[in-house]
Design a protein around this motif. Structure first.
Motif: not given
Length: 161
Positions: A10, A12, A16, A18, A20, A108, A122-124, A126
């Motif tokens: 996704t 967000p 970003q 995201l 999952t 990350n 989960t990896t965000l 940025e």
């Protein structure tokens, strides 16, 4: 494998990504597969590349670097970064630089949570700009990432035996 190709991507925020994914493996094994060089070589290149070199200095301020050769075209590519936060079996924060686009570094944040022997990763990611985020998304990263996550699950599950 029960979760093949099930990572959800996704966007967000404007900068970003995201990711999952749930794994049928306990988080300490997912973490071990994520952070151990000889195990990284088994999953990170997915079905698209042979990982030829992995360096991991798993500590705050430590560096990491992965080098692979693409099966199609035979070209070499590499990523590197620096660990900013390390919480064993729970959280890793690191920079990530694709060496082909060194001005597009990302930060990350990987988080692993476990419930009933299953792990949610989960990896965000940025990025510093929407342009860099969009280039990342448009690079075809999702297909390779799905394959890599499938292999990551296989490697983590193999550690249970």
């Amino acid at each position: 494998m029960t979760n093949k190709g099930t990572a959800v991507v996704t966007l967000p925020g404007d900068t970003q990504i995201l990711i999952t994914r749930e794994f049928d493996a306990p988080r300490h094994l997912v973490y071990r597969a994520w952070t151990t060089p000889e195990l990284i070589k088994r999953w990170w290149g997915a079905d698209r590349a042979e990982v030829t070199h992995v360096e991991v200095d798993l500590r705050v301020g430590g560096k990491w670097r992965y080098v692979a050769v693409a099966h199609e075209g035979g070209f070499e590519f590499a990523f590197h970064g620096e660990y900013r936060e390390v919480v064993t079996n729970e959280r890793l924060v690191s920079t990530e630089v694709f060496e082909g686009a060194p001005d597009a570094a990302a930060l990350n944040t990987l988080t692993l949570t476990e419930r009933d022997g299953r792990t949610t990763l989960t990896t965000l990611v940025e990025h510093t700009s929407q342009e860099h985020r969009d280039a990342h998304i448009n690079s075809g990263m999702e297909g390779g990432m799905q394959e890599a996550m499938d292999h990551l699950e296989e490697v983590a599950r193999s550690l249970e035996l």
